[in-house]
Design a protein around this motif. Structure first.
Motif, PDB file in Angstrom:
ATOM      1  N   GLY A   1      24.210 -39.403  -3.683  1.00  0.00           N
ATOM      2  CA  GLY A   1      25.071 -38.495  -4.552  1.00  0.00           C
ATOM      3  C   GLY A   1      26.156 -37.857  -4.235  1.00  0.00           C
ATOM      4  O   GLY A   1      27.392 -38.558  -4.069  1.00  0.00           O
ATOM      5  N   ILE A  41      28.511 -32.479  -8.705  1.00  0.00           N
ATOM      6  CA  ILE A  41      27.833 -31.989  -9.497  1.00  0.00           C
ATOM      7  C   ILE A  41      25.745 -33.270  -9.168  1.00  0.00           C
ATOM      8  O   ILE A  41      24.853 -32.414  -9.072  1.00  0.00           O
ATOM      9  CB  ILE A  41      27.390 -32.644 -10.542  1.00  0.00           C
ATOM     10  N   ALA A  42      25.938 -35.000  -8.965  1.00  0.00           N
ATOM     11  CA  ALA A  42      24.344 -34.770  -9.089  1.00  0.00           C
ATOM     12  C   ALA A  42      23.646 -35.080  -7.402  1.00  0.00           C
ATOM     13  O   ALA A  42      22.277 -34.926  -7.083  1.00  0.00           O
ATOM     14  CB  ALA A  42      24.987 -36.636  -8.358  1.00  0.00           C
ATOM     15  N   TRP A  55      32.289 -35.313 -10.299  1.00  0.00           N
ATOM     16  CA  TRP A  55      30.704 -35.301 -10.376  1.00  0.00           C
ATOM     17  C   TRP A  55      29.785 -35.721  -9.827  1.00  0.00           C
ATOM     18  O   TRP A  55      28.240 -36.111  -9.909  1.00  0.00           O
ATOM     19  CB  TRP A  55      30.241 -36.921 -11.725  1.00  0.00           C
ATOM     20  N   CYS A  76      23.144 -29.103 -14.876  1.00  0.00           N
ATOM     21  CA  CYS A  76      23.601 -30.209 -14.106  1.00  0.00           C
ATOM     22  C   CYS A  76      23.804 -31.323 -14.856  1.00  0.00           C
ATOM     23  O   CYS A  76      24.903 -31.924 -15.021  1.00  0.00           O
ATOM     24  CB  CYS A  76      22.850 -30.236 -12.959  1.00  0.00           C
ATOM     25  N   ARG A  77      22.890 -31.707 -15.442  1.00  0.00           N
ATOM     26  CA  ARG A  77      22.897 -32.867 -16.528  1.00  0.00           C
ATOM     27  C   ARG A  77      24.393 -32.615 -17.784  1.00  0.00           C
ATOM     28  O   ARG A  77      24.101 -33.850 -17.839  1.00  0.00           O
ATOM     29  CB  ARG A  77      21.413 -32.970 -16.966  1.00  0.00           C
ATOM     30  N   PHE A 117      22.159 -34.654 -21.398  1.00  0.00           N
ATOM     31  CA  PHE A 117      23.026 -35.365 -21.199  1.00  0.00           C
ATOM     32  C   PHE A 117      24.125 -36.413 -21.857  1.00  0.00           C
ATOM     33  O   PHE A 117      24.874 -36.321 -22.184  1.00  0.00           O
ATOM     34  CB  PHE A 117      22.476 -36.703 -20.067  1.00  0.00           C
ATOM     35  N   LEU A 147      27.358 -32.924 -15.660  1.00  0.00           N
ATOM     36  CA  LEU A 147      27.729 -34.200 -14.829  1.00  0.00           C
ATOM     37  C   LEU A 147      28.167 -35.432 -16.012  1.00  0.00           C
ATOM     38  O   LEU A 147      28.734 -36.752 -15.975  1.00  0.00           O
ATOM     39  CB  LEU A 147      26.002 -34.832 -14.240  1.00  0.00           C
ATOM     40  N   GLU A 184      30.815 -38.006 -16.337  1.00  0.00           N
ATOM     41  CA  GLU A 184      31.412 -39.209 -16.448  1.00  0.00           C
ATOM     42  C   GLU A 184      31.885 -39.706 -17.460  1.00  0.00           C
ATOM     43  O   GLU A 184      32.511 -40.918 -17.460  1.00  0.00           O
ATOM     44  CB  GLU A 184      29.780 -39.904 -16.531  1.00  0.00           C
ATOM     45  N   GLN A 211      22.020 -31.430  -7.720  1.00  0.00           N
ATOM     46  CA  GLN A 211      20.816 -31.246  -8.834  1.00  0.00           C
ATOM     47  C   GLN A 211      19.888 -31.061  -7.150  1.00  0.00           C
ATOM     48  O   GLN A 211      18.754 -30.947  -8.255  1.00  0.00           O
ATOM     49  CB  GLN A 211      20.552 -32.931  -8.989  1.00  0.00           C
ATOM     50  N   ASP A 271      23.653 -42.731 -10.408  1.00  0.00           N
ATOM     51  CA  ASP A 271      23.530 -40.592 -10.436  1.00  0.00           C
ATOM     52  C   ASP A 271      23.403 -40.806 -11.723  1.00  0.00           C
ATOM     53  O   ASP A 271      23.046 -39.442 -11.503  1.00  0.00           O
ATOM     54  CB  ASP A 271      25.156 -40.142 -10.451  1.00  0.00           C
ATOM     55  N   ARG A 272      23.355 -41.013 -12.653  1.00  0.00           N
ATOM     56  CA  ARG A 272      23.045 -41.055 -14.078  1.00  0.00           C
ATOM     57  C   ARG A 272      21.373 -41.755 -14.422  1.00  0.00           C
ATOM     58  O   ARG A 272      20.784 -40.267 -15.559  1.00  0.00           O
ATOM     59  CB  ARG A 272      23.496 -41.970 -15.262  1.00  0.00           C
TER      60      ARG A 272
END
Length: 493
Positions: free
Chosen positions: A215, A128-129, A125, A144-145, A95, A148, A152, A132, A65-66
């Motif tokens: 996500g 949020i992922a 998370w 969002c980043r 991020f 997120l 995380e 996006q 997701d990152r």
């Protein structure tokens, strides 16, 4: 005296809290039957079956997701949302700014019940992922980043601390390796998954489908975390009472254990971990690893596509094999590290292999050679797994390890601020400056690993001359605190 023949491990812990320090130690020593090596191995295998698959899957989802931003970029994100100039680099940078600022939240693994903490942050998370996919502009995606990263930061950096509650310190390296290899697995199947998803044609763009498909499973697995993760040894329902006693025994060898106080930080010990100079060298090593590695998931598909041989979709798919090799390498080198009870030499070896890979990428122009060099460069990630276990081995108490991990992660996660900005579009197609910087930091990790190993060897020899035993048995953290005694222990170097 505590009647441990009748008391359960949980009851024993509560009864011990009623005794003074010396009575507590005497009760444990008088009533405990030492386990055989086979009995210990059986309990460790039971812990492995419950803990490792779940933390591996969750971390692979976290990294997916990152880092799927790089795949989404090639799937049309850059065209649908204006990412001209340095806007794409800023999505990676924001991020890590957030990730660094909120590293302290990883201590929630110690402060709160693990199953509640983990399930909550995983659900956040995952949500949020997924959303996006609903963003329509750069500002929305930046927001969002940012959030997120907070979720995380509350998960991944604290898992090594959590695992150290359950395993002997000489065996935790392999378990950290399994955990961290989830990142390599995510980058491997993430490339293949992205290749398949980008072939889908529907009412929404492929990059939006990518965020949704990758996500939503995270949200589902947060439910598994709530019901399957134990908070600690004494509350692990899958262990019987004898197995709990055995686990408490082997976890306490050469490190101190919080019996009857699974949740709650001892802040004095947290600050001891932060002030310890030996916390900062792993942090600098982690910084070097992240300069070299953190940018790779975002830029490897682009680097491959700039080789000029494959199109964007194929480049997504070809980003998978290097990470697949990295997955097996991490597992192997961490097992060897546990077997030989060494961290530094294996950390330096992995960093050197990565450095050579980046040097080749900085100098070679042939497609086959450059693609092969990517297989070498990604092996720097094995050093991260080794640094996680090394940090746990340096600090004896749970709260001091929490402080050590905060230093490790906070200093280390500054690396991506540099790493995500060393591959500007103007450097295409070879990105020589970025490759050279990455190579230099890989070699710095190798040097610092050697320095820390030599330091710990010196400290071990000094303790041997002073009569500090090579193996120290059960030492309850509360006993040490109440007596004002700081028990020294030999280091794993």
């Amino acid at each position: 005296m505590v009647d441990t023949e009748k008391a359960t491990a949980g009851d024993m812990a509560m009864q011990l809290e009623k005794l003074g320090p010396k009575e507590k130690a005497d009760a444990i020593a008088a009533n405990f039957v030492r386990p055989t090596p086979e009995e210990e191995r059986k309990v460790i295998r039971k812990l492995d079956r419950r803990l490792l698959p779940l933390v591996f899957i969750l971390y692979s989802l976290a990294v997916l997701d990152r880092s799927n931003l790089g795949n989404a970029r090639l799937a049309g994100l850059e065209d649908d949302i204006d990412l001209k100039g340095t806007k794409y680099q800023w999505l990676g940078t924001i991020f890590y700014i957030s990730y660094i600022l909120f590293q302290w939240v990883q201590m929630g693994w110690k402060q709160f019940p693990a199953h509640i903490w983990c399930a909550a942050v995983v659900m956040v998370w995952g949500f949020i992922a997924t959303i996006q996919a609903a963003t329509t502009n750069w500002a929305g995606l930046m927001t969002c980043r940012f959030f997120l990263a907070i979720a995380e930061a509350a998960f991944g950096p604290g898992v090594p601390l959590y695992l150290s509650y359950f395993y002997p310190r000489e065996s935790v390296g392999f378990r950290h390796g399994v955990f961290i290899s989830g990142a390599a697995a995510a980058n491997a199947y993430g490339g293949l998954l992205a290749y398949g998803i980008t072939q889908i044609r529907g009412s929404i763009a492929p990059w939006q489908i990518l965020f949704i498909i990758e996500g939503l499973p995270t949200c589902v697995f947060s439910i598994f975390a709530f019901y399957l993760l134990p908070d600690g040894i004494t509350t692990a329902k899958f262990l019987n009472e004898r197995e709990k006693e055995v686990a408490l025994h082997f976890v306490a060898r050469n490190q101190r254990l919080d019996v009857g106080k699974q949740q709650g930080l001892r802040f004095k010990e947290v600050f001891e971990g932060i002030r310890d100079p030996k916390s900062w060298i792993p942090g600098l090593c982690y910084f070097g690893c992240n300069v070299s590695y953190a940018s790779l998931p975002l830029f490897v598909p682009t680097i491959i596509s700039e080789m000029g041989t494959w199109n964007k979709a194929a480049s997504n798919g070809l980003s998978a094999p290097p990470y697949l090799l990295c997955f097996f390498y991490i597992i192997t080198v961490c097992w060897l590290s546990d077997h030989f009870k060494m961290r530094g030499p294996f950390c330096a070896l992995s960093a050197t292999i990565g450095g050579v890979g980046f040097i080749i990428l900085a100098t070679a122009t042939t497609t086959a050679v450059r693609y092969f060099a990517i297989f070498m460069a990604v092996q720097i990630f094995a050093s991260v797994a080794l640094l996680l276990s090394w940090t746990a081995n340096i600090h004896a108490t749970e709260s001091k390890r929490a402080g050590g991990y905060v230093v490790l992660a906070t200093v280390g996660q500054c690396g991506p601020l540099l790493g995500t900005n060393i591959f500007p579009p103007t450097e295409k197609p070879y990105f020589r400056k970025g490759m050279a910087i990455s190579a230099a930091f890989c070699l710095l990790v190798a040097v610092l690993s050697g320095v820390l190993s030599c330091w710990l060897i010196y400290e071990n020899k000094k303790m041997a001359r002073e009569g500090v035993p090579e193996v120290e048995e059960f030492e309850d953290t509360s006993i040490a605190r109440e007596e004002g005694v700081h028990v020294r222990h030999r280091y794993i170097w």
